[in-house]
Motif scaffolding. Structure first.
Motif, mmCIF file in Angstrom:
data_model
loop_
_atom_site.group_PDB
_atom_site.id
_atom_site.type_symbol
_atom_site.label_atom_id
_atom_site.label_comp_id
_atom_site.label_asym_id
_atom_site.label_seq_id
_atom_site.Cartn_x
_atom_site.Cartn_y
_atom_site.Cartn_z
ATOM 1 N N GLU A 128 75.005 28.414 18.268
ATOM 2 C CA GLU A 128 74.539 27.389 19.196
ATOM 3 C C GLU A 128 74.858 27.773 20.635
ATOM 4 O O GLU A 128 74.007 27.674 21.528
ATOM 5 C CB GLU A 128 75.198 26.049 18.851
ATOM 6 C CG GLU A 128 74.774 24.889 19.734
ATOM 7 C CD GLU A 128 75.229 23.566 19.170
ATOM 8 O OE1 GLU A 128 74.415 22.900 18.495
ATOM 9 O OE2 GLU A 128 76.396 23.180 19.398
ATOM 10 N N LEU A 129 76.074 28.235 20.883
ATOM 11 C CA LEU A 129 76.455 28.655 22.229
ATOM 12 C C LEU A 129 75.626 29.860 22.676
ATOM 13 O O LEU A 129 75.177 29.933 23.824
ATOM 14 C CB LEU A 129 77.951 28.986 22.276
ATOM 15 C CG LEU A 129 78.909 27.806 22.070
ATOM 16 C CD1 LEU A 129 80.354 28.310 22.033
ATOM 17 C CD2 LEU A 129 78.751 26.766 23.159
ATOM 18 N N LEU A 130 75.406 30.793 21.757
ATOM 19 C CA LEU A 130 74.649 32.003 22.097
ATOM 20 C C LEU A 130 73.187 31.678 22.405
ATOM 21 O O LEU A 130 72.561 32.319 23.249
ATOM 22 C CB LEU A 130 74.729 33.014 20.950
ATOM 23 C CG LEU A 130 76.119 33.609 20.683
ATOM 24 C CD1 LEU A 130 76.123 34.377 19.374
ATOM 25 C CD2 LEU A 130 76.560 34.506 21.826
ATOM 26 N N GLY A 131 72.641 30.686 21.721
ATOM 27 C CA GLY A 131 71.249 30.343 21.920
ATOM 28 C C GLY A 131 70.998 29.420 23.094
ATOM 29 O O GLY A 131 69.861 29.292 23.557
ATOM 30 N N LEU A 132 72.060 28.783 23.604
ATOM 31 C CA LEU A 132 71.891 27.715 24.594
ATOM 32 C C LEU A 132 72.434 28.061 25.978
ATOM 33 O O LEU A 132 71.858 27.654 26.987
ATOM 34 C CB LEU A 132 72.592 26.460 24.063
ATOM 35 C CG LEU A 132 72.356 25.120 24.749
ATOM 36 C CD1 LEU A 132 70.891 24.720 24.653
ATOM 37 C CD2 LEU A 132 73.232 24.044 24.108
ATOM 38 N N CYS A 133 73.531 28.823 26.021
ATOM 39 C CA CYS A 133 74.308 28.925 27.265
ATOM 40 C C CYS A 133 73.966 30.156 28.102
ATOM 41 O O CYS A 133 73.551 31.191 27.581
ATOM 42 C CB CYS A 133 75.802 28.932 26.932
ATOM 43 S SG CYS A 133 76.341 27.423 26.092
ATOM 44 N N ASP A 134 74.195 30.018 29.414
ATOM 45 C CA ASP A 134 74.013 31.134 30.346
ATOM 46 C C ASP A 134 75.278 31.990 30.446
ATOM 47 O O ASP A 134 75.196 33.200 30.661
ATOM 48 C CB ASP A 134 73.660 30.591 31.733
ATOM 49 C CG ASP A 134 72.404 29.728 31.696
ATOM 50 O OD1 ASP A 134 71.395 30.202 31.155
ATOM 51 O OD2 ASP A 134 72.445 28.585 32.180
ATOM 52 N N ALA A 161 67.555 22.160 34.325
ATOM 53 C CA ALA A 161 66.394 22.390 35.182
ATOM 54 C C ALA A 161 66.366 21.427 36.367
ATOM 55 O O ALA A 161 65.803 21.742 37.422
ATOM 56 C CB ALA A 161 65.107 22.259 34.369
ATOM 57 N N GLN A 162 66.999 20.256 36.194
ATOM 58 C CA GLN A 162 67.093 19.278 37.283
ATOM 59 C C GLN A 162 68.207 19.612 38.269
ATOM 60 O O GLN A 162 68.425 18.880 39.233
ATOM 61 C CB GLN A 162 67.336 17.878 36.710
ATOM 62 C CG GLN A 162 66.197 17.320 35.881
ATOM 63 C CD GLN A 162 66.619 16.098 35.079
ATOM 64 O OE1 GLN A 162 67.543 15.379 35.457
ATOM 65 N NE2 GLN A 162 65.943 15.862 33.954
ATOM 66 N N GLY A 163 68.924 20.713 38.017
ATOM 67 C CA GLY A 163 69.989 21.137 38.914
ATOM 68 C C GLY A 163 71.365 20.638 38.538
ATOM 69 O O GLY A 163 72.333 20.860 39.272
ATOM 70 N N LYS A 164 71.471 19.980 37.384
ATOM 71 C CA LYS A 164 72.785 19.498 36.955
ATOM 72 C C LYS A 164 73.593 20.660 36.364
ATOM 73 O O LYS A 164 73.031 21.604 35.815
ATOM 74 C CB LYS A 164 72.630 18.363 35.948
ATOM 75 C CG LYS A 164 71.875 17.161 36.525
ATOM 76 C CD LYS A 164 71.839 16.009 35.567
ATOM 77 C CE LYS A 164 70.938 14.884 36.076
ATOM 78 N NZ LYS A 164 71.375 14.334 37.359
ATOM 79 N N ALA A 165 74.903 20.576 36.494
ATOM 80 C CA ALA A 165 75.801 21.565 35.900
ATOM 81 C C ALA A 165 76.226 21.054 34.527
ATOM 82 O O ALA A 165 76.668 19.909 34.411
ATOM 83 C CB ALA A 165 77.011 21.777 36.790
ATOM 84 N N VAL A 166 76.091 21.894 33.498
ATOM 85 C CA VAL A 166 76.350 21.444 32.131
ATOM 86 C C VAL A 166 77.388 22.347 31.469
ATOM 87 O O VAL A 166 77.253 23.574 31.485
ATOM 88 C CB VAL A 166 75.060 21.437 31.288
ATOM 89 C CG1 VAL A 166 75.333 20.871 29.897
ATOM 90 C CG2 VAL A 166 73.954 20.638 31.978
ATOM 91 N N ILE A 167 78.416 21.727 30.897
ATOM 92 C CA ILE A 167 79.418 22.447 30.098
ATOM 93 C C ILE A 167 79.256 21.985 28.657
ATOM 94 O O ILE A 167 79.271 20.782 28.381
ATOM 95 C CB ILE A 167 80.847 22.162 30.591
ATOM 96 C CG1 ILE A 167 81.039 22.676 32.023
ATOM 97 C CG2 ILE A 167 81.879 22.798 29.659
ATOM 98 C CD1 ILE A 167 82.378 22.304 32.639
ATOM 99 N N VAL A 168 79.072 22.929 27.727
ATOM 100 C CA VAL A 168 78.881 22.616 26.310
ATOM 101 C C VAL A 168 80.047 23.182 25.510
ATOM 102 O O VAL A 168 80.311 24.386 25.555
ATOM 103 C CB VAL A 168 77.554 23.188 25.776
ATOM 104 C CG1 VAL A 168 77.428 22.936 24.281
ATOM 105 C CG2 VAL A 168 76.365 22.585 26.513
ATOM 106 N N ILE A 169 80.738 22.312 24.796
ATOM 107 C CA ILE A 169 81.783 22.725 23.854
ATOM 108 C C ILE A 169 81.174 22.700 22.463
ATOM 109 O O ILE A 169 80.589 21.696 22.063
ATOM 110 C CB ILE A 169 82.990 21.767 23.914
ATOM 111 C CG1 ILE A 169 83.614 21.749 25.319
ATOM 112 C CG2 ILE A 169 84.039 22.146 22.874
ATOM 113 C CD1 ILE A 169 84.657 20.659 25.518
ATOM 114 N N SER A 170 81.276 23.795 21.734
ATOM 115 C CA SER A 170 80.714 23.830 20.384
ATOM 116 C C SER A 170 81.525 24.761 19.493
ATOM 117 O O SER A 170 81.996 25.806 19.931
ATOM 118 C CB SER A 170 79.258 24.291 20.418
ATOM 119 O OG SER A 170 78.742 24.371 19.101
#
Length: 504
Positions: free
Chosen positions: A464-470, A450-459
């Protein structure tokens, strides 16, 4: 175990009158948030914390038990497998299985008997490996099986497993759970500590929930009211209506682009671990990387983050559409990248140092004057992050290694947020963390986006990926096998891509 009380230095009551009853031949799950006292209770049971260092009563097989060490409990057939595996990497499988319990005649090890018995035990746990293989050549899943074979060599009657599948992929987890079910059929009782509620629903006969050092409730999983929501409610003391906080993305321009990234293994120079990978992430976006263990996700992340892994043979990095060169970790930090490692205990934290020192270490320049650390400013920064992240500790001088897993993860995140990153790579950010702490970490990730940061999540956890990622990229054998937007992503579609071979 009746009315167990364990107090550590400073008057911290880790266990406050816990009662636990386990029936012979059952699989009994213990659940609770990080810091609830689960591992401490099992260390009391197994003699790691000896009789006399706690109050309360242990009764095993109808007789009072006064264990003064691991050896005492093992003589009764109680064997504990800790979350951090206790194997010697340079010894063989057979040597590890019988370490301290050697097969010897007249003081000389009988190697024929050692290897023959080891082979029988490996067959029993379903591990097709030569007993002479060094343990360091095995993956984590196979090392878990070696630990269980070691337990079986000690005539185990009660097997205690602390987060046995925390570091395993779905396939290895399923194999291990199947093995525990087989051991139950053979009359071996198991106690399993796990945060994975789906696994508990599959394997456990009954469950005990701890909260804040006390036993809240125990019930049979055959009870019609036994459910995931009931376990969560008892663990956290409140309803969690959604496992993931609401997230409405506001996605901006591209922040980081990786093109044709190819990386060679640091030791095996013939092996390509990342093969022409290309992906991107935009400001305000959360992008997931899905893949089986060994697919190359961590290797990709580490090699991008200042070439921390292997040898980069080809590829380009672009930040804000401008090509950048990241030859070192310092370069990566200077360009606004942060990497939260999957192994926080080994690479993410100095466990014997304070919360303050761990939070400030990656951005010391911001709390220094003319090369000297300003302690007042450093403590101020640590206190701000302690409050912002909800780190539970008496104060920021607390030793990080004494914190629960969830609070340690918050310290790691604080360390990197202190550097003011624009791009965050989070590698297994909730591994070994309870459901309540997971929700808090997810909220932090959403706030960062929301602060405009780009986030990459490895899981490794697809839900977890389905609930969190765009958006989610699937990695298979070092290659990007596909890209799926959130609206179209399912566990089945991702697994299909993750298991695709190089000819896909």
């Amino acid at each position: 175990m009746r009315d167990i009380v364990k107090v550590f230095g400073g008057g911290v009551r880790a266990l406050d009158g816990v009662t636990l009853s386990v029936a012979r031949g059952e699989v009994h799950a213990i659940c609770g948030e990080n810091g609830a006292g689960k591992s401490t209770l099992m260390k009391v049971l197994s003699g790691v914390y000896p009789h006399g260092s706690f109050t309360g009563e242990i009764v095993f097989d109808g007789a009072p038990a006064h264990y003064r060490g691991i050896g005492d409990s093992e003589r009764d057939g109680i064997v504990i497998i800790h979350q951090e595996l206790a194997l010697s990497p340079h010894l063989s499988i057979a040597e590890n299985i019988f370490l301290g319990n050697e097969r010897a005649r007249f003081g000389i090890i009988d190697w024929n008997a050692t290897n023959a018995e080891a082979r029988t035990l490996l067959q029993r746990v379903g591990l097709d490996e030569n007993p002479a293989t060094p343990v360091k050549q095995l993956g984590v899943g196979k090392q878990q099986l070696v630990e269980i074979a070691k337990a079986l060599s000690k005539r185990v009657r009660l097997l205690i497993l602390d987060e046995p599948t925390a570091a395993l992929n779905d396939r290895d987890s399923a194999h291990l759970l199947g093995l525990i079910e087989q051991l139950r059929e053979q009359g071996i009782t198991s106690i399993i500590i796990s945060h994975k509620l789906k696994e508990i629903q599959r394997i456990a006969d009954s469950v005990t929930i701890l909260r804040d050092g006390s036993s809240v409730e125990s019930f049979s999983m055959s009870d019609p009211e036994a459910s995931e929501s009931r376990i969560i409610r008892a663990m956290v003391g409140r309803e969690i209506s959604q496992l993931f906080p609401e997230h409405t993305p506001e996605i901006g321009p591209e922040k980081l682009r990786i093109e044709g990234w190819t990386v060679r293994h640091p030791v095996d120079r013939e092996r390509i671990v990342v093969d022409g990978a290309s992906l991107s992430v935009r400001s305000g976006e959360i992008v997931g990387l899905a893949g089986l263990m060994g697919a190359g996700r961590t290797e990709l992340a580490m090699s991008v983050f200042g070439r921390s892994y292997g040898t980069v043979l080809a590829g380009k990095l672009f930040k804000d559409d401008q090509e950048i060169q990241l030859a070192s970790v310092s370069d990566a930090i200077r360009h606004g990248l942060a990497y939260v490692t999957e192994d926080r205990k080994r690479y993410g934290l100095n466990l014997i140092d304070t919360i303050t020192a761990n939070i400030s270490i990656a951005g010391l320049h911001s709390v220094s004057r003319r090369g000297v650390v300003d302690r007042v400013r450093e403590i101020g920064v640590a206190n701000r992050f302690r409050e912002r992240m909800g780190i539970k500790a008496r104060d920021v001088s607390a030793v990080t290694g004494k914190l629960s897993g969830g609070n340690q993860q918050k310290v790691v995140l604080s360390k990197w947020l202190h550097t003011g990153p624009e791009i965050l790579i989070l590698d297994e950010p909730t591994r070994g963390i309870d459901v309540g702490a997971k929700y808090e970490i997810y909220s932090v990730i959403n706030d960062l986006a929301a602060q405009g940061k780009a986030v990459i999540v490895i899981s490794s956890e697809l839900p977890e990926l389905l609930g969190l990622c765009d958006r989610i990229y699937a990695i298979a054998e070092g290659r990007v096998a596909g890209e799926v937007p959130r609206a179209d992503a399912t566990q089945e579609s991702l697994m299909s891509l993750m298991t695709a071979g190089k000819d896909h």
